[in-house]
Design a protein around this motif. Structure first.
Motif, mmCIF file in Angstrom:
data_model
loop_
_atom_site.group_PDB
_atom_site.id
_atom_site.type_symbol
_atom_site.label_atom_id
_atom_site.label_comp_id
_atom_site.label_asym_id
_atom_site.label_seq_id
_atom_site.Cartn_x
_atom_site.Cartn_y
_atom_site.Cartn_z
ATOM 1 N N THR A 169 35.653 41.150 51.835
ATOM 2 C CA THR A 169 37.005 40.476 50.567
ATOM 3 C C THR A 169 36.641 39.377 51.344
ATOM 4 O O THR A 169 37.878 38.426 50.564
ATOM 5 C CB THR A 169 38.415 41.238 50.437
ATOM 6 O OG1 THR A 169 38.855 41.503 51.785
ATOM 7 C CG2 THR A 169 37.852 42.325 49.094
ATOM 8 N N GLU A 219 35.733 37.141 44.477
ATOM 9 C CA GLU A 219 35.695 37.090 43.210
ATOM 10 C C GLU A 219 34.128 37.051 43.622
ATOM 11 O O GLU A 219 33.718 36.826 42.130
ATOM 12 C CB GLU A 219 35.887 36.315 43.012
ATOM 13 C CG GLU A 219 37.470 35.655 43.734
ATOM 14 C CD GLU A 219 38.647 34.492 43.714
ATOM 15 O OE1 GLU A 219 37.841 33.458 43.151
ATOM 16 O OE2 GLU A 219 39.584 34.231 43.883
ATOM 17 N N ASP A 234 33.773 43.598 40.215
ATOM 18 C CA ASP A 234 34.625 45.394 40.719
ATOM 19 C C ASP A 234 33.495 46.264 40.095
ATOM 20 O O ASP A 234 33.365 46.905 40.946
ATOM 21 C CB ASP A 234 35.922 45.069 39.817
ATOM 22 C CG ASP A 234 36.909 44.154 41.202
ATOM 23 O OD1 ASP A 234 36.447 43.664 41.896
ATOM 24 O OD2 ASP A 234 38.039 43.618 40.097
ATOM 25 N N ASP A 235 32.870 46.070 39.232
ATOM 26 C CA ASP A 235 32.337 47.506 38.119
ATOM 27 C C ASP A 235 30.684 47.435 39.419
ATOM 28 O O ASP A 235 30.400 49.081 38.857
ATOM 29 C CB ASP A 235 31.954 47.436 37.198
ATOM 30 C CG ASP A 235 31.752 46.113 36.245
ATOM 31 O OD1 ASP A 235 31.376 44.876 37.048
ATOM 32 O OD2 ASP A 235 31.215 46.344 35.132
ATOM 33 N N LYS A 252 34.377 46.862 47.465
ATOM 34 C CA LYS A 252 35.315 45.914 48.341
ATOM 35 C C LYS A 252 36.421 46.196 49.321
ATOM 36 O O LYS A 252 37.196 47.328 49.230
ATOM 37 C CB LYS A 252 35.205 44.446 47.751
ATOM 38 C CG LYS A 252 34.508 44.840 46.415
ATOM 39 C CD LYS A 252 35.661 42.827 45.501
ATOM 40 C CE LYS A 252 34.661 43.053 44.289
ATOM 41 N NZ LYS A 252 35.129 42.030 43.369
#
Length: 354
Positions: A279, A285, A289-290, A294
């Motif tokens: 991160t 960003e 996320d899928d 992270k």
């Protein structure tokens, strides 16, 4: 007619994300008919000699006054305040990531670079940066008004989906980026040393001539961990070889401590690769996320746990690979990026039929 004088220090052909961004802007502008010229600055930045600063000032002041001076942050962030002030109102600063946040700098050097860059940015007419995270950082820590900062995220080229390793072969892990302290490869090796009971191999693609001591320490660490047969430092390789590395990969890993964007993450998404990353900086960003697991930068235990959870779960890897492939459909293309930066440098350019 006014144009863009794009001032870039050093060898623009170097295989780094920042130089790749700069090269693609110039190529896209040429194809789009945007009036732009590459101005080569000395390669000593971000630690220029007095002689190189004199050459830089002369090169920039020779440009027609109505040209916009787009200056790569590797140079502009190191400008003494006097030079920046002399160019006030003419400069658009391209900040990939702040110079003083490079890993491995002596504290006093980092502080000096941060102060110098903050001072220089006060005189820029506008600032272009690759990510919303960098925009927030520049506004909060460098005092740049948010309305003067434009995000122009790196584009990505369409690419074939990775096919992965062949049946019976070890799972192929891939990391891409120069072997420098900020990339965190020592953390990655520490993490993988705890996963020696799994069947994997790792290829690290990236220049090995930018931080010789870091490379030597990494090689020694790999040997001490007994992983020399499983981890390959491929060095800087050509586009065709890099495409082959992506094609044969099963899992992309980015252990960086800080990234202004993380172009390799979108390149991995474009191949439909599941990702394990940190991160650090904007990386959190950049990858959805899928499609990515992270972890905090520098946390070898967390990195090992994340990699193990995917090495051990083919179905989960496939689901994340599908999510990565889907995410690639909405990534910006380089023409979009170039149009945004051209609009900042030459306000109204797009409305004039350019």
């Amino acid at each position: 007619m006014s144009g863009i004088a794009f001032a870039i220090p050093g060898d623009i052909e170097l295989p780094t994300g920042g130089y790749a961004y700069d090269r693609r802007l110039l190529a896209e502008w040429h194809a789009m008919g945007v009036p732009a010229e590459h101005i080569a600055l000395p390669g000593s930045f971000p630690f220029p000699t007095e002689g190189d600063l004199h050459l830089t000032g002369r090169a920039l002041l020779q440009r027609p006054y109505d040209d916009t001076l787009l200056i790569d942050g590797l140079a502009y962030g190191a400008f003494p305040e006097g030079i920046a002030a002399g160019l006030a109102g003419r400069v658009v600063a391209l900040v990939h990531h702040p110079l003083g946040l490079e890993t491995g700098l002596a504290p006093e050097t980092a502080r000096a670079l941060l102060a110098r860059e903050a001072a220089a940015l006060r005189y820029a007419r506008a600032v272009v940066t690759p990510s919303p995270a960098m925009k927030r950082l520049l506004a909060a820590d460098f005092g740049v008004p948010a309305e003067r900062i434009t995000v122009a995220s790196p584009g990505v080229d369409a690419a074939p989906r990775a096919s992965g390793s062949s049946a019976g072969e070890p799972l192929h892990l891939l990391a891409v980026g120069a072997v420098v302290p900020r990339k965190g490869y020592d953390v990655l090796v520490t993490a993988l040393a705890g996963l020696s009971d799994r069947d994997w191999r790792l290829t690290i693609v990236g220049a090995t001539d930018r931080a010789i001591d870091t490379v030597a320490a990494l090689v020694a660490q790999i040997e001490a961990a007994g992983l020399s047969a499983r981890i390959r430092l491929a060095g800087a390789i050509g586009d065709a070889a890099l495409a082959e590395a992506y094609a044969s990969a099963d899992l992309f890993v980015m252990p960086s401590l800080f990234e202004g964007y993380g172009m390799v993450l979108t390149e991995a998404l474009a191949r439909g690769l599941p990702i394990v990353c940190t991160t650090g900086g904007a990386a959190a960003e950049t990858a959805p996320d899928d499609a990515a697991l992270k972890v905090a930068p520098g946390d070898a235990a967390a990195l090992a746990k994340a990699m193990a959870s995917l090495i051990d779960a083919p179905a989960r890897r496939r689901a994340m690979a599908d999510a990565a492939w889907a995410a690639a459909e909405v990534l910006p293309r380089w023409r979009d990026t170039a149009a945004i930066v051209a609009g900042v440098c030459l306000p109204g350019w797009g409305q004039k039929g350019g």
